[in-house]
Structure formats: structure tokens, C-alpha cells
Motif scaffolding. Structure first.
Motif, PDB file in Angstrom:
ATOM      1  N   LYS A 142     -11.418   2.711 -13.951  1.00  0.00           N
ATOM      2  CA  LYS A 142     -11.643   1.338 -13.291  1.00  0.00           C
ATOM      3  C   LYS A 142     -12.225   0.509 -14.657  1.00  0.00           C
ATOM      4  N   SER A 151     -10.181   5.984  -5.119  1.00  0.00           N
ATOM      5  CA  SER A 151     -11.652   5.290  -5.218  1.00  0.00           C
ATOM      6  C   SER A 151     -12.951   6.381  -5.095  1.00  0.00           C
ATOM      7  N   TYR A 209     -13.282   8.330 -12.482  1.00  0.00           N
ATOM      8  CA  TYR A 209     -13.143   7.385 -11.576  1.00  0.00           C
ATOM      9  C   TYR A 209     -13.597   5.900 -12.437  1.00  0.00           C
ATOM     10  N   ASP A 221       0.718  -1.314  -0.218  1.00  0.00           N
ATOM     11  CA  ASP A 221       0.078   0.014   0.073  1.00  0.00           C
ATOM     12  C   ASP A 221       0.977   1.269  -0.144  1.00  0.00           C
TER      13      ASP A 221
END
Ligand code: NAD
Ligand code: DAU
Length: 351
Positions: free
Chosen positions: A161, A87, A157, A35
Motif C-alpha cells: 500500500k 487487504s 500488505y 471488481d
């Protein structure tokens, strides 16, 4: 079976629930959590597992291709469960490039490392890509998203994705990389950064701040408890078929306004306020640009083929969620100190 599994984005909201589930349930697996610790990543989400023998944390950026190659060489991963992403839709409207780099380039870097370092023998390997229902676009008042629904992403976004989903499937088709993809609806639960609707509104109600409802509050989302998402990933990771896609959702649609009213009611009780007091904080603000009207997932394939189903009723899950944030005020205060206020002012002051 012993396995070394790379989980990306494991310090975030869903990632931390997944890491906790895997570390506790599969002591025979080595879980490596990679991360970058952006504003959304928080090692405090994993204090209960950080000392377990089968857990290792690596701080790093998936956009750095060289680093990713080195990490693959260091651990010789058997599988990847890829959650790391930018996100939040509102941030993607302000800073689209962050989403293009992390969500598209970052995914490509992971795919390239997996392809190149696994290609001598793909047997037993798995690249699991965690995605969203937003790639399917926006529904009208009726209908559902199926695994076969055409992609029609409408925000930076969801477009980023969708691009990453296409890359994952292309690597399966072109190179034979063993992949599996899931597309999930809106998650709620503990440890979610308070930029997203539910924790943001819990925090604002607690502090008697206005509740910024976009537009008329009539957009619809399909809410799933985050631990049910983690369980679905577990089932799909172990039993899903190579090259397949599984939709994950709770058949639990709420207009934003009805959800917010339920949240206010729960908060009134918990905070010993008179009924209707928190609702007075509702404040209608300028709508999100390009705001998708409705998401609704059909998860029949996952339920019928792999036997998964949601475990919690929404009212119960929301009550548990509220209780968690109230019991973890330190966590909330910690993540809302520092840069958070600048973000909040940019997004909401004068909106
Ligand atoms: P989150 O924002 O809470 O967490 C994302 C994590 O990724 C953070 O820990 C962050 O530090 C890390 N990260 C970001 N950029 C990185 C980079 N360049 N390199 C390494 N790590 C990086 O997100 P979340 O809500 O937990 O979502 C996780 C995944 O699930 C995402 O891929 C998201 O698209 C997907 N998803 C989310 C939802 C939802 O409702 N939250 C629903 C469906 C799918
Ligand atoms: O559907 C899955 C997606 O759900 C995930 O892929 C995303 O990562 C996740 O962020 C979530 O996206 P949404 O845009 O649906 O979630 P958010 O919590 O930002 O907003 C939920 C709804 O509430 C949406 O209709 C916008 C509205 N909203 C949101 C905020 C933050 C408001 O009215 N006011 C707000 O301040």
C-alpha cells in the motif's frame, strides 16, 4: 454536474458502502464498479443498488493493463476512486506476491490509463487513492499518525500500500495528475469478510468456536465505523485539495482484548447466554509475524479543513454491527462456504 466515476473494489467491504452512498446520493453520477470478485468481493453486498440506472458493474482485474485501458476508453471516466486491493495482513504474510501485483502493479495500471487518457486536459479530473494508516508503521504507547509522519510499513500488505501511495503522489508531482489520497484506520461494520477480527470473532462466538487471540491481545487498533469512512471519502472526493493527503480515524483506540471482551458481552446478551459465557472461548495463539503494536490516527486536518467527524460511538456501532451479522446469517454462511474452511484451517489449526 454529470460525472462518470470509476470505483474499483466496489464489491468489497468498504467499496460496497461507498458505492451505495454514491449511487443513492448522486443520481446525476454514473457509477461504474470494477471488481475482480476475489474471495473478498461479493455482489450480494450491493443487491439494493444493482438495478439503479446510474450503476453499472464490470468484472475485471486491475492487474490487466490492456483491459484497464479499454475500460477507460469505453467510459471516458471523469474520476477514479480506487479501493481495489488485497487487504488482509495475514494473507500478505502467506502470499505476498498477490499483494505486490494487485496493490502496486494494479495501481500503476490505473495511474497510467488516467495519465495517458486524461493528459490533454486534466481540468475537472480526479484520481482518489484510498489507503491505510498501516503505511506509517507501528506506534509505541504514545503519539499519533499525522499526514506528515514518515512512512515505515512493516508487513507485505502495508509495504504494497505504501508503494502504491508513493506512485500516486509521484504521478501528481511528475505529470500533474490531479490526485488525492486518504489514509484510514481500522474499519468495522456490515459486509466485512469474516477473516478480519470483528466479523471472524462474531462468527466464531455464534458457532461456539475458539477465539484465536494473537499473542497477549495487547495490540491496539483505532476503530472507525465503515459508513463514517464512506462519508469521509465523499467529503474528500468533493472538497479535498489536489495533491493533498487526509488522515481518517475515529480517535477510538482499543486493545484487542478489551474489544473482544466487549464483543463477547454484546454477544452474550444477543444470544441469551449467561454473562461471561462467550469469553470462555478466548484462546491465545501464536502471534502474527511482525505484528504492529499500535495504530492511532490524528484526523484534525480532515475535521478542521473539511468539517468531517465520526458519527457513531463505538459501543453503539459494535452493537449495530453484531445485529447485522445475526440478521444476515445467510450472507455469513454464503461467504464461509467453499474455500473459507481451507483458509481457516491453514491459518488457525494447530497455531
Ligand atoms: P476488501 O478485501 O473487503 O475488498 C477488496 C475488493 O477489491 C474486493 O471486492 C476484491 O474483489 C477487489 N479486488 C481485489 N483484487 C482485485 C483486482 N486485482 N482487480 C479488481 N478488483 C480486485 O477490502 P476493504 O477492507 O474493503 O478495503 C478497501 C480498500 O480500503 C483497500 O484499498 C484497503 O487497503 C483500504 N483500507 C481498508 C481498511 C480496513 O479496515 N478494511 C482501512 C483503511 C484502508
Ligand atoms: O489499520 C487499517 C487496516 O486495518 C487495513 O488497512 C487492513 O486492510 C485491515 O485488514 C486492518 O488491518 P489489521 O491487521 O489491523 O486488522 P485485522 O482485523 O486483521 O486484525 C485486527 C487486530 O486483531 C490485529 O492486532 C490482529 C488481531 N487479530 C486478528 C485476527 C484476524 C487476532 O488477534 N486474531 C485474529 O484471528
Amino acid at each position: 454536474m454529470k460525472r462518470t466515476i470509476l470505483v474499483t473494489g466496489g464489491a468489497g467491504f468498504i467499496g460496497s458502502h461507498l458505492v451505495r452512498l454514491f449511487v443513492n446520493k448522486y443520481p446525476e453520477y454514473n457509477i461504474i464498479n470494477l471488481d475482480k470478485l476475489t474471495y473478498a468481493g461479493n455482489l450480494a453486498n450491493l443487491v439494493d443498488v444493482e438495478k439503479k440506472e446510474n450503476y453499472t458493474f464490470e468484472k475485471g482485474d486491475i492487474v490487466d493493463a490492456e483491459y484497464i485501458y479499454k475500460l477507460f476508453k469505453k467510459y471516458n471516466f471523469d474520476a477514479v476512486i480506487h479501493l481495489a486491493a488485497e487487504s488482509h495482513v495475514d494473507r500478505s504474510i502467506e502470499f505476498p506476491n498477490d499483494f505486490i501485483y494487485t496493490n502496486i502493479v494494479g495501481t500503476a495500471n490505473l495511474l497510467n490509463a488516467a495519465k495517458d487518457l486524461w493528459k490533454s486536459n486534466f481540468a475537472g479530473k480526479r484520481f482518489y487513492h484510498v489507503s491505510t494508516d498501516e503505511v506509517y508503521g507501528s506506534l509505541g504507547e504514545e503519539g499519533f499518525f499525522f499526514e506528515t509522519t514518515s512512512y515505515a510499513p512493516k508487513s507485505p500488505y502495508s509495504a504494497s500500500k505504501a508503494s502504491s501511495d508513493h506512485l500516486v503522489r509521484a504521478y501528481n508531482n511528475t505529470y500533474g495528475l490531479p490526485v488525492v489520497v486518504s489514509n484510514c484506520s481500522n474499519n468495522y461494520g456490515s459486509h466485512q469478510f469474516p477473516e478480519k477480527l470483528i466479523p471472524l470473532f462474531i462468527n466464531n462466538i455464534k458457532s461456539n468456536r475458539p477465539l484465536p487471540v494473537y499473542g497477549k491481545g495487547l495490540n491496539i487498533r483505532d476503530w472507525l465505523w465503515v459508513e463514517d469512512h464512506a462519508r469521509a471519502i465523499d467529503v474528500i472526493f468533493h472538497n479535498g485539495a489536489d495533491g493533498e493527503t487526509y488522515n481518517i480515524g475515529g480517535h477510538n483506540e482499543w486493545t484487542n482484548l478489551s474489544l473482544i471482551k466487549l464483543l463477547c458481552k454484546i454477544m452474550d446478551k444477543k444470544l441469551h447466554r449467561s454473562e461471561g459465557e462467550s469469553e470462555k472461548l478466548i484462546s491465545y495463539v501464536t502471534d502474527r509475524a511482525g505484528h504492529d503494536l499500535r495504530y492511532a490516527i490524528d484526523s484534525t486536518k480532515l475535521q478542521k479543513e473539511l468539517g468531517w467527524k465520526p458519527s457513531l460511538q463505538f459501543e453503539e456501532g459494535l452493537e449495530k454491527t453484531v445485529q447485522w451479522y445475526l440478521d444476515n446469517i445467510d450472507w455469513l454462511e454464503n461467504v464461509t462456504s467453499g474455500e473459507y474452511q481451507k483458509y481457516y484451517d491453514k491459518m488457525y489449526v494447530g497455531r
